[in-house]
Enzyme design. Sequence first.
Site, PDB file in Angstrom:
ATOM      1  N   ALA A  63       0.874  -1.166   0.000  1.00  0.00           N
ATOM      2  CA  ALA A  63       0.000   0.000   0.000  1.00  0.00           C
ATOM      3  C   ALA A  63       0.917   1.222   0.000  1.00  0.00           C
ATOM      4  O   ALA A  63       2.078   1.132   0.409  1.00  0.00           O
ATOM      5  CB  ALA A  63      -0.884  -0.022   1.222  1.00  0.00           C
ATOM      6  N   GLU A 111      -0.707  -9.237  -0.244  1.00  0.00           N
ATOM      7  CA  GLU A 111      -2.133  -9.434   0.059  1.00  0.00           C
ATOM      8  C   GLU A 111      -2.994  -9.485  -1.203  1.00  0.00           C
ATOM      9  O   GLU A 111      -3.912 -10.294  -1.300  1.00  0.00           O
ATOM     10  CB  GLU A 111      -2.609  -8.323   1.007  1.00  0.00           C
ATOM     11  CG  GLU A 111      -2.036  -8.494   2.409  1.00  0.00           C
ATOM     12  CD  GLU A 111      -2.255  -7.275   3.289  1.00  0.00           C
ATOM     13  OE1 GLU A 111      -1.909  -6.153   2.853  1.00  0.00           O
ATOM     14  OE2 GLU A 111      -2.768  -7.431   4.405  1.00  0.00           O
ATOM     15  N   GLU A 131       4.423  -5.023   7.707  1.00  0.00           N
ATOM     16  CA  GLU A 131       3.635  -3.994   8.395  1.00  0.00           C
ATOM     17  C   GLU A 131       4.039  -3.731   9.832  1.00  0.00           C
ATOM     18  O   GLU A 131       4.049  -2.590  10.284  1.00  0.00           O
ATOM     19  CB  GLU A 131       2.129  -4.351   8.347  1.00  0.00           C
ATOM     20  CG  GLU A 131       1.479  -4.115   6.993  1.00  0.00           C
ATOM     21  CD  GLU A 131       1.629  -5.299   6.038  1.00  0.00           C
ATOM     22  OE1 GLU A 131       2.395  -6.226   6.355  1.00  0.00           O
ATOM     23  OE2 GLU A 131       0.970  -5.279   4.991  1.00  0.00           O
TER      24      GLU A 131
HETATM   25  N1  DAK Z   1       4.613   3.181  -1.016  1.00  0.00           N
HETATM   26  C1  DAK Z   1       4.961   4.318  -1.632  1.00  0.00           C
HETATM   27  N2  DAK Z   1       6.069   4.450  -2.388  1.00  0.00           N
HETATM   28  C2  DAK Z   1       6.838   3.352  -2.508  1.00  0.00           C
HETATM   29  C3  DAK Z   1       6.513   2.108  -1.907  1.00  0.00           C
HETATM   30  C4  DAK Z   1       5.315   2.047  -1.114  1.00  0.00           C
HETATM   31  N3  DAK Z   1       4.910   0.945  -0.511  1.00  0.00           N
HETATM   32  N4  DAK Z   1       7.478   1.232  -2.204  1.00  0.00           N
HETATM   33  C5  DAK Z   1       8.373   1.883  -2.977  1.00  0.00           C
HETATM   34  N5  DAK Z   1       7.977   3.155  -3.166  1.00  0.00           N
HETATM   35  C6  DAK Z   1       8.663   4.178  -3.949  1.00  0.00           C
HETATM   36  C7  DAK Z   1       9.896   4.703  -3.204  1.00  0.00           C
HETATM   37  O1  DAK Z   1       9.534   5.689  -2.272  1.00  0.00           O
HETATM   38  C8  DAK Z   1      10.708   5.256  -4.343  1.00  0.00           C
HETATM   39  O2  DAK Z   1      10.174   6.505  -4.727  1.00  0.00           O
HETATM   40  P1  DAK Z   1      11.167   7.765  -5.075  1.00  0.00           P
HETATM   41  O3  DAK Z   1      11.993   7.964  -3.861  1.00  0.00           O
HETATM   42  O4  DAK Z   1      11.963   7.301  -6.252  1.00  0.00           O
HETATM   43  O5  DAK Z   1      10.207   8.898  -5.359  1.00  0.00           O
HETATM   44  C9  DAK Z   1      10.420   4.292  -5.483  1.00  0.00           C
HETATM   45  O6  DAK Z   1       9.196   3.632  -5.138  1.00  0.00           O
HETATM   46  C10 DAK Z   1      11.499   3.252  -5.648  1.00  0.00           C
HETATM   47  O7  DAK Z   1      11.702   2.641  -4.396  1.00  0.00           O
HETATM   48  P2  DAK Z   1      13.165   2.456  -3.755  1.00  0.00           P
HETATM   49  O8  DAK Z   1      14.090   3.551  -4.176  1.00  0.00           O
HETATM   50  O9  DAK Z   1      12.972   2.239  -2.292  1.00  0.00           O
HETATM   51  O10 DAK Z   1      13.625   1.100  -4.483  1.00  0.00           O
HETATM   52  P3  DAK Z   1      14.584  -0.020  -3.904  1.00  0.00           P
HETATM   53  O11 DAK Z   1      14.809  -0.978  -5.026  1.00  0.00           O
HETATM   54  O12 DAK Z   1      15.771   0.583  -3.215  1.00  0.00           O
HETATM   55  O13 DAK Z   1      13.733  -0.780  -2.779  1.00  0.00           O
HETATM   56  C11 DAK Z   1      11.735  -1.817  -1.872  1.00  0.00           C
HETATM   57  C12 DAK Z   1      12.554  -1.457  -3.144  1.00  0.00           C
HETATM   58  C13 DAK Z   1      10.414  -2.437  -2.332  1.00  0.00           C
HETATM   59  C14 DAK Z   1      12.509  -2.881  -1.055  1.00  0.00           C
HETATM   60  C15 DAK Z   1      11.529  -0.554  -1.037  1.00  0.00           C
HETATM   61  O14 DAK Z   1      11.006   0.477  -1.883  1.00  0.00           O
HETATM   62  C16 DAK Z   1      10.574  -0.761   0.093  1.00  0.00           C
HETATM   63  O15 DAK Z   1      10.955  -1.294   1.150  1.00  0.00           O
HETATM   64  N6  DAK Z   1       9.318  -0.321  -0.091  1.00  0.00           N
HETATM   65  C17 DAK Z   1       8.304  -0.417   0.899  1.00  0.00           C
HETATM   66  C18 DAK Z   1       7.823  -1.819   0.990  1.00  0.00           C
HETATM   67  C19 DAK Z   1       6.798  -1.998   2.081  1.00  0.00           C
HETATM   68  O16 DAK Z   1       7.113  -1.798   3.284  1.00  0.00           O
HETATM   69  N7  DAK Z   1       5.577  -2.319   1.670  1.00  0.00           N
HETATM   70  C20 DAK Z   1       4.540  -2.521   2.596  1.00  0.00           C
HETATM   71  C21 DAK Z   1       3.791  -1.268   2.749  1.00  0.00           C
HETATM   72  S1  DAK Z   1       2.674  -1.424   4.097  1.00  0.00           S
HETATM   73  C22 DAK Z   1      -4.335  -0.906   6.056  1.00  0.00           C
HETATM   74  C23 DAK Z   1      -4.436  -1.154   4.740  1.00  0.00           C
HETATM   75  C24 DAK Z   1      -3.369  -1.691   4.076  1.00  0.00           C
HETATM   76  C25 DAK Z   1      -2.165  -1.899   4.672  1.00  0.00           C
HETATM   77  C26 DAK Z   1      -2.078  -1.652   6.010  1.00  0.00           C
HETATM   78  C27 DAK Z   1      -3.136  -1.169   6.701  1.00  0.00           C
HETATM   79  N8  DAK Z   1      -5.404  -0.331   6.754  1.00  0.00           N
HETATM   80  C28 DAK Z   1      -5.649   1.058   6.543  1.00  0.00           C
HETATM   81  C29 DAK Z   1      -6.211  -1.111   7.649  1.00  0.00           C
HETATM   82  C30 DAK Z   1      -1.066  -2.345   3.922  1.00  0.00           C
HETATM   83  C31 DAK Z   1       0.170  -1.888   4.265  1.00  0.00           C
HETATM   84  C32 DAK Z   1       1.296  -2.045   3.423  1.00  0.00           C
HETATM   85  O17 DAK Z   1       1.217  -2.551   2.317  1.00  0.00           O
END
Ligand code: DAK
Length: 263
Positions: A63, A111, A131
């Site tokens: 997300a 998910e 998360e």
């Molecule tokens: N959100 C927004 N932007 C993201 C993103 C994300 N999840 N993942 C990557 N990006 C963006 C980065 O900010 C970056 O943007 P710029 O800085 O270039 O503007 C671009 O994509 C490239 O990312 P990286 O530079 O970080 O690329 P790397 O290859 O170095 O790393 C990575 C890739 C996937 C390992 C890293 O980007 C990363 O760790 N991303 C976050 C992954 C993550 O933690 N995903 C889970 C998100 S939490 C809920 C509803 C839903 C959810 C929870 C609660 N309720 C409201 C009940 C769900 C939550 C989630 O999904």
Amino acid sequence: MEFITYETEGQIGIITINRPKALNALNSAVLGEIEETFDNVDLDNIRALVLTGAGDKSFVAGADIGEMSTLTKAEGEAFGKKGNDVFRKIETFPIPVIAAVNGFALGGGCEISMSCDIRICSENALFGQPEVGLGITPGFGGTQRLPRIIGVGKAKELIYTSFNIKADEAYRVGLVNAVYPQEELLDAAKKMANKIAKNAPIAVRACKKAINDGLDVDMDQAIVVEEKLFGSCFETEDQKAGMGNFLEKDKEKKLKVVPFKNA
Ligand code: DAK
């Protein structure tokens, strides 16, 4: 649409999440477009769908953390509901949906893949529910679907530790059915979708419903779910043609492909 591409090839449809700047992360706009795309699938002609991400690095990187970071409790619940409604739509969609996971499948990415019927992935795929490291719980069904797919113990380990797993481990624990080199993944997904599309469409839909609905109830009720759907097949032309062909003495006709019809 800005973030979704939808293409059809014969009787299959390919939905691609395309937001490369954020590794295909799901914000409200993307979720809205996914929902609209599913709402517009021509169910009279399309028999299976493939869901994938654009590029060769990420399926869906979760997300959108930027959008979520400032949410209030009420907004968080609303965002969670929006995601859950879309994912549930995919899970209960009348025809099978295959996730072709072509890279990161983190958080909401893992998910959304789990709301699909079947997952296959590329060798560079990475799955995880990070998360708790962000101070939240999985919010798009991760706490519910992951244990159902890979078992409670392994799901709890992945969710509590927020460890990511690579493609081979995802295959080992049963999160994905197969792993392919990146360049072969989409073709493999389409091939599977086309195999599904060749079968009797009403029977395939009934199988999906029987499996999904049956898993929600106890075995006594589940068997009744199956009985009813099994019975309903006997009102279809496909059943008559499918069994009729098998019983044909003429070998040519016996092996003939049945011209399955939609409802
Ligand atoms: N959100 C927004 N932007 C993201 C993103 C994300 N999840 N993942 C990557 N990006 C963006 C980065 O900010 C970056 O943007 P710029 O800085 O270039 O503007 C671009 O994509 C490239 O990312 P990286 O530079 O970080 O690329 P790397 O290859 O170095 O790393 C990575 C890739 C996937 C390992 C890293 O980007 C990363 O760790 N991303 C976050 C992954 C993550 O933690 N995903 C889970 C998100 S939490 C809920 C509803 C839903 C959810 C929870 C609660 N309720 C409201 C009940 C769900 C939550 C989630 O999904």
